[in-house]
Design a protein around this motif. Sequence first.
Motif, PDB file in Angstrom:
ATOM      1  N   GLY A  78     125.215  62.597  95.480  1.00 30.60           N
ATOM      2  CA  GLY A  78     124.761  62.857  94.121  1.00 30.60           C
ATOM      3  C   GLY A  78     125.264  61.815  93.152  1.00 30.60           C
ATOM      4  N   SER A  79     124.951  62.013  91.875  1.00 36.60           N
ATOM      5  CA  SER A  79     125.387  61.099  90.824  1.00 36.60           C
ATOM      6  C   SER A  79     125.956  61.893  89.662  1.00 36.60           C
ATOM      7  CB  SER A  79     124.221  60.223  90.351  1.00 36.60           C
ATOM      8  OG  SER A  79     123.171  61.011  89.836  1.00 36.60           O
ATOM      9  N   MET A  80     126.905  61.308  88.962  1.00 32.32           N
ATOM     10  CA  MET A  80     127.593  61.982  87.872  1.00 32.32           C
ATOM     11  C   MET A  80     126.727  62.054  86.628  1.00 32.32           C
ATOM     12  SD  MET A  80     131.289  61.028  86.138  1.00 32.32           S
ATOM     13  CE  MET A  80     132.247  61.540  87.577  1.00 32.32           C
ATOM     14  N   ALA A  81     126.663  63.230  86.019  1.00 33.68           N
ATOM     15  CA  ALA A  81     125.940  63.391  84.760  1.00 33.68           C
ATOM     16  C   ALA A  81     126.690  62.660  83.652  1.00 33.68           C
ATOM     17  CB  ALA A  81     125.805  64.868  84.408  1.00 33.68           C
ATOM     18  N   PHE A  82     125.959  62.027  82.762  1.00 35.97           N
ATOM     19  CA  PHE A  82     126.599  61.246  81.706  1.00 35.97           C
ATOM     20  C   PHE A  82     127.489  62.121  80.830  1.00 35.97           C
ATOM     21  CE2 PHE A  82     126.722  59.282  77.467  1.00 35.97           C
ATOM     22  CZ  PHE A  82     127.284  58.059  77.800  1.00 35.97           C
ATOM     23  N   GLU A  83     127.081  63.356  80.580  1.00 38.39           N
ATOM     24  CA  GLU A  83     127.869  64.262  79.746  1.00 38.39           C
ATOM     25  C   GLU A  83     129.219  64.572  80.395  1.00 38.39           C
ATOM     26  OE1 GLU A  83     124.734  64.730  80.661  1.00 38.39           O
ATOM     27  OE2 GLU A  83     123.770  64.226  78.730  1.00 38.39           O
ATOM     28  N   LYS A  84     129.223  64.736  81.714  1.00 35.94           N
ATOM     29  CA  LYS A  84     130.480  64.984  82.438  1.00 35.94           C
ATOM     30  C   LYS A  84     131.384  63.762  82.342  1.00 35.94           C
ATOM     31  CE  LYS A  84     130.312  67.266  86.283  1.00 35.94           C
ATOM     32  NZ  LYS A  84     130.009  67.649  87.680  1.00 35.94           N
ATOM     33  N   TYR A  85     130.780  62.591  82.471  1.00 33.48           N
ATOM     34  CA  TYR A  85     131.525  61.349  82.353  1.00 33.48           C
ATOM     35  C   TYR A  85     132.151  61.216  80.965  1.00 33.48           C
ATOM     36  CZ  TYR A  85     132.099  56.380  81.319  1.00 33.48           C
ATOM     37  OH  TYR A  85     132.587  55.176  80.898  1.00 33.48           O
ATOM     38  N   GLN A  86     131.400  61.541  79.931  1.00 33.58           N
ATOM     39  CA  GLN A  86     131.918  61.459  78.567  1.00 33.58           C
ATOM     40  C   GLN A  86     133.174  62.309  78.385  1.00 33.58           C
ATOM     41  OE1 GLN A  86     128.215  62.456  76.359  1.00 33.58           O
ATOM     42  NE2 GLN A  86     128.725  60.712  75.051  1.00 33.58           N
ATOM     43  N   LYS A  87     133.147  63.524  78.915  1.00 33.89           N
ATOM     44  CA  LYS A  87     134.289  64.428  78.783  1.00 33.89           C
ATOM     45  C   LYS A  87     135.530  63.851  79.461  1.00 33.89           C
ATOM     46  CE  LYS A  87     131.611  68.716  78.391  1.00 33.89           C
ATOM     47  NZ  LYS A  87     131.276  70.022  79.021  1.00 33.89           N
ATOM     48  N   ILE A  88     135.327  63.217  80.609  1.00 32.05           N
ATOM     49  CA  ILE A  88     136.448  62.603  81.326  1.00 32.05           C
ATOM     50  C   ILE A  88     137.063  61.483  80.493  1.00 32.05           C
ATOM     51  CG2 ILE A  88     137.077  61.230  83.352  1.00 32.05           C
ATOM     52  CD1 ILE A  88     134.781  62.744  84.829  1.00 32.05           C
ATOM     53  N   ILE A  89     136.221  60.598  79.985  1.00 31.58           N
ATOM     54  CA  ILE A  89     136.705  59.471  79.189  1.00 31.58           C
ATOM     55  C   ILE A  89     137.366  59.960  77.901  1.00 31.58           C
ATOM     56  CG2 ILE A  89     136.015  57.412  77.907  1.00 31.58           C
ATOM     57  CD1 ILE A  89     136.030  57.076  80.943  1.00 31.58           C
ATOM     58  N   ASP A  90     136.769  60.946  77.259  1.00 35.99           N
ATOM     59  CA  ASP A  90     137.340  61.472  76.014  1.00 35.99           C
ATOM     60  C   ASP A  90     138.737  62.046  76.243  1.00 35.99           C
ATOM     61  OD1 ASP A  90     135.052  60.754  74.679  1.00 35.99           O
ATOM     62  OD2 ASP A  90     134.185  62.777  74.631  1.00 35.99           O
ATOM     63  N   GLU A  91     138.953  62.695  77.390  1.00 34.97           N
ATOM     64  CA  GLU A  91     140.246  63.308  77.668  1.00 34.97           C
ATOM     65  C   GLU A  91     141.311  62.266  77.995  1.00 34.97           C
ATOM     66  OE1 GLU A  91     142.412  66.600  80.590  1.00 34.97           O
ATOM     67  OE2 GLU A  91     140.256  66.265  80.780  1.00 34.97           O
ATOM     68  N   LEU A  92     140.920  61.170  78.650  1.00 35.08           N
ATOM     69  CA  LEU A  92     141.902  60.218  79.159  1.00 35.08           C
ATOM     70  C   LEU A  92     141.965  58.892  78.405  1.00 35.08           C
ATOM     71  CD1 LEU A  92     141.290  60.708  82.989  1.00 35.08           C
ATOM     72  CD2 LEU A  92     143.129  61.675  81.610  1.00 35.08           C
ATOM     73  N   SER A  93     141.095  58.666  77.454  1.00 27.52           N
ATOM     74  CA  SER A  93     140.983  57.348  76.827  1.00 27.52           C
ATOM     75  C   SER A  93     142.253  56.881  76.121  1.00 27.52           C
ATOM     76  CB  SER A  93     139.812  57.327  75.835  1.00 27.52           C
ATOM     77  OG  SER A  93     140.008  58.286  74.803  1.00 27.52           O
ATOM     78  N   ASN A  94     143.057  57.787  75.610  1.00 27.99           N
ATOM     79  CA  ASN A  94     144.278  57.390  74.899  1.00 27.99           C
ATOM     80  C   ASN A  94     145.271  56.659  75.788  1.00 27.99           C
ATOM     81  OD1 ASN A  94     143.490  58.422  72.443  1.00 27.99           O
ATOM     82  ND2 ASN A  94     144.485  60.396  72.739  1.00 27.99           N
ATOM     83  N   TRP A  95     145.155  56.841  77.127  1.00 30.88           N
ATOM     84  CA  TRP A  95     146.141  56.273  78.046  1.00 30.88           C
ATOM     85  C   TRP A  95     145.574  55.196  78.964  1.00 30.88           C
ATOM     86  CZ3 TRP A  95     145.371  61.742  77.855  1.00 30.88           C
ATOM     87  CH2 TRP A  95     146.255  62.390  76.991  1.00 30.88           C
ATOM     88  N   LEU A  96     144.245  55.082  79.044  1.00 27.95           N
ATOM     89  CA  LEU A  96     143.642  54.204  80.047  1.00 27.95           C
ATOM     90  C   LEU A  96     143.556  52.741  79.619  1.00 27.95           C
ATOM     91  CD1 LEU A  96     140.655  56.355  81.363  1.00 27.95           C
ATOM     92  CD2 LEU A  96     142.852  55.940  82.492  1.00 27.95           C
ATOM     93  N   TYR A  97     143.956  51.873  80.543  1.00 26.27           N
ATOM     94  CA  TYR A  97     143.742  50.442  80.371  1.00 26.27           C
ATOM     95  C   TYR A  97     142.451  49.999  81.062  1.00 26.27           C
ATOM     96  CZ  TYR A  97     148.537  49.744  78.660  1.00 26.27           C
ATOM     97  OH  TYR A  97     149.694  49.763  77.918  1.00 26.27           O
TER      98      TYR A  97
END
Length: 353
Positions: A78-97
């Motif tokens: 399968g492939s990841m839904a863009f909305e699911k991807y957004q939630k992941i990035i929003d949760e982790l963006s403060n720490w990710l390089y």
Amino acid sequence: MNKVIRNIQLFRRHIRSFYRHNTPVKFANLCSLYFHRWTNRSVLSAYPIEIIIDPINVCDLKCPLCPTGQRVNTRPLGSMAFEKYQKIIDELSNWLYKVRFYSWGEPLMHKDIYKMIAYATDKNIGTEISTNLNVFKESDAKSLIESGLEVLIVSLDGADEKVYSHYRVGGDFSRVINNIRAIVKEKKKTGVKNPFIEIQFLVMRHNELQIPNMKLLAKELGVDRLRFGPVTVNMRNEEDLDWLPEDEKLSRYSYSEKKDQIYSVRKKCEWLWRSTVINWDGTVSPCCVYEGDKSVFGSLADSKFEKLWNNESYRQSRSVFTKHQKGNNGLKTICSHCRGIPRATKEKQHGLY
């Protein structure tokens, strides 16, 4: 020597993301993360500084040493839904390089891949893709450049069609070459430095004599780097051994001992402290080495990442490398099997250590 070269390459790849995307919050998290690692903490208050997102676990090629290429994936496709991807990035963006958009599939087959890259770029996160570049169209070069992609790794294991297609079964050599040229041309046209284009050439028995030819081709194409990498095989599977180059110096293995020289000694696995893998369906794995149910540590469909990061599977896996090895009810994970030196779980498993 292979291990030293590999570590230098990894350092060069990651240091660029550090300088471009560092913030006080990210740096504080980075320091905390490595303090926890050095002090053998299995429960972390810091978060990963890099993640691998597998946007799709399907591929257009049929490479002989790859579970995806051989159509033997044990996870649903399968492939990841863009909305699911957004939630992941929003949760982790403060720490990710950095976000790496590849694992068990061909990332450019995802319909929203450039949108995904652009979203991470807007969040001040570095981006990297590894691709066979066959589904790419020359007309996509503008979209790729505009997405802000920082690193583009192209798998190209031959300097001509015959040698290339011996391993990249179903691939089109001329198409890949023309696509590289299109991207280089678009970079020059727009005057940008990114993406940094790296050709990755896995050295195998059928292509080891083409190394000089490949150097000439890479120079003619105008890419930023050509990297020769040792092919990964299962040394317990006799069929896999036929892929190893005749010249042992071009391999990662000791042929007489049938031992991996890169991972022959490893006191601690960096993955469990600094990185994580998020599969297309939102399930989380500790690393990109293993494909299958045993390597799933929970799902973002049921919980936020902060809870999964310190769940029982992660705690026990980290304790494999610390003095607290008896904790958490003796739960066995894929890390208990690996112990920092990846090896195939089955004797006949192709292409995995």
